[in-house]
Enzyme design. Sequence first.
Site, PDB file in Angstrom:
ATOM      1  N   ASP A   9      30.788   2.206  22.646  1.00  0.00           N
ATOM      2  CA  ASP A   9      29.370   2.085  23.365  1.00  0.00           C
ATOM      3  C   ASP A   9      29.901   1.377  24.559  1.00  0.00           C
ATOM      4  O   ASP A   9      30.909   0.837  24.631  1.00  0.00           O
ATOM      5  CB  ASP A   9      28.459   1.210  22.352  1.00  0.00           C
ATOM      6  N   LEU A  10      28.850   1.455  25.524  1.00  0.00           N
ATOM      7  CA  LEU A  10      29.315   0.570  26.875  1.00  0.00           C
ATOM      8  C   LEU A  10      28.691  -0.841  26.805  1.00  0.00           C
ATOM      9  O   LEU A  10      29.654  -1.904  26.888  1.00  0.00           O
ATOM     10  CB  LEU A  10      28.840   1.428  28.168  1.00  0.00           C
ATOM     11  N   ASP A  11      27.252  -0.808  27.239  1.00  0.00           N
ATOM     12  CA  ASP A  11      26.681  -2.333  27.477  1.00  0.00           C
ATOM     13  C   ASP A  11      26.734  -3.228  25.957  1.00  0.00           C
ATOM     14  O   ASP A  11      26.329  -2.578  25.021  1.00  0.00           O
ATOM     15  CB  ASP A  11      25.394  -2.154  27.669  1.00  0.00           C
ATOM     16  N   THR A  17      26.645  -5.757  30.334  1.00  0.00           N
ATOM     17  CA  THR A  17      25.469  -5.395  31.638  1.00  0.00           C
ATOM     18  C   THR A  17      24.247  -5.775  31.132  1.00  0.00           C
ATOM     19  O   THR A  17      23.143  -5.598  32.109  1.00  0.00           O
ATOM     20  CB  THR A  17      25.449  -3.716  31.889  1.00  0.00           C
ATOM     21  N   LYS A  45      18.174  -3.786  23.828  1.00  0.00           N
ATOM     22  CA  LYS A  45      19.707  -3.183  24.001  1.00  0.00           C
ATOM     23  C   LYS A  45      19.802  -1.915  23.279  1.00  0.00           C
ATOM     24  O   LYS A  45      19.344  -1.594  22.266  1.00  0.00           O
ATOM     25  CB  LYS A  45      20.466  -4.317  23.025  1.00  0.00           C
ATOM     26  N   SER A 114      27.111   5.904  25.253  1.00  0.00           N
ATOM     27  CA  SER A 114      26.435   5.196  25.957  1.00  0.00           C
ATOM     28  C   SER A 114      25.166   5.875  26.034  1.00  0.00           C
ATOM     29  O   SER A 114      24.867   6.974  26.398  1.00  0.00           O
ATOM     30  CB  SER A 114      26.924   4.591  26.989  1.00  0.00           C
ATOM     31  N   ALA A 115      24.011   4.983  26.060  1.00  0.00           N
ATOM     32  CA  ALA A 115      22.532   5.429  26.426  1.00  0.00           C
ATOM     33  C   ALA A 115      22.164   5.430  28.066  1.00  0.00           C
ATOM     34  O   ALA A 115      21.244   5.987  28.332  1.00  0.00           O
ATOM     35  CB  ALA A 115      21.608   4.466  25.676  1.00  0.00           C
ATOM     36  N   LYS A 145      19.866   7.003  20.309  1.00  0.00           N
ATOM     37  CA  LYS A 145      20.133   6.287  19.094  1.00  0.00           C
ATOM     38  C   LYS A 145      18.798   5.715  18.412  1.00  0.00           C
ATOM     39  O   LYS A 145      18.002   4.924  18.979  1.00  0.00           O
ATOM     40  CB  LYS A 145      20.949   5.242  19.362  1.00  0.00           C
ATOM     41  N   GLU A 169      30.155  -0.523  18.350  1.00  0.00           N
ATOM     42  CA  GLU A 169      28.722  -0.801  18.905  1.00  0.00           C
ATOM     43  C   GLU A 169      27.856  -2.243  18.457  1.00  0.00           C
ATOM     44  O   GLU A 169      28.293  -2.660  17.707  1.00  0.00           O
ATOM     45  CB  GLU A 169      27.833   0.115  17.835  1.00  0.00           C
ATOM     46  N   ASP A 170      27.246  -2.235  19.861  1.00  0.00           N
ATOM     47  CA  ASP A 170      26.638  -3.622  19.321  1.00  0.00           C
ATOM     48  C   ASP A 170      25.188  -3.665  19.381  1.00  0.00           C
ATOM     49  O   ASP A 170      24.680  -4.722  18.883  1.00  0.00           O
ATOM     50  CB  ASP A 170      26.850  -4.652  20.780  1.00  0.00           C
TER      51      ASP A 170
END
Length: 218
Positions: A9-11, A17, A45, A114-115, A145, A169-170
């Site tokens: 995942d990114l953020d 971010t 998030k 990522s979303a 997601k 994933e966070d």
Amino acid sequence: MSKKGFIFDLDGVIVDTAKYHFLAWKELANSIDIDFNEEQNEQLKGVSRVRSLEKILAWGNKTVSEDEFMSLMSKKNNDYLEYINKMGEGEILPDVPKILNYLKEKNQSIALGSASKNARKILEKVNLISSFQAIVDGNDVSKAKPDPEVFIIGARLLNQEPENCVVFEDSVAGIQAANRADMVSIGIGDKNVLHEANYVFKDFTEISTDFIKELIEK
Ligand code: B16
Ligand code: MG
């Protein structure tokens, strides 16, 4: 050594971010007389931009026309992009490069899931775009997601079976998506919040290369 798919995942996993999303959403919400705090930001998030604005309007008991909705969305994104444009390599979260380099050294497949519709831009800013063989972002999915679509597409692009993939994933929704995709789910954050994950670490400084080696060899 076997080859697995590792999907990030990114953020909240590679970069933080969320703090820029917060500033941009707060400014937007306040401009239409809606209060917005850090706690509410937590609930956004991993949530898409459209769904985030719908939630903010619902918290403020506001309804807007479709045109105004679109203009609020683009205003928020323009503000957000101003923060993103100032990002650099220094904003990569601790020890993320250590794990990416290890995976590369071990010839593993690496994807982003990522979303965010701004994912490619962010990866370019922090100079990580070439670390990913495949990038699946908010432009590529029709279902958000916890639907597993984003990770299933990631696995397909890496030519890996879902059960041979590992997801970092966070967000709770992201962990649920990874579990539904039949992948190994690794939560990055609070273990009380991410209790559905197969493993949880506070951040990448807690993840050893030995642990990654075990995942590869499993
Ligand atoms: P954008 P992730 C998500 O990123 C963020 O966590 C979430 O807060 C944001 O609303 C979403 O991306 C969409 O972002 O407005 O840039 O398209 O955690 O899935 O990498
Ligand atoms: Mg995230």
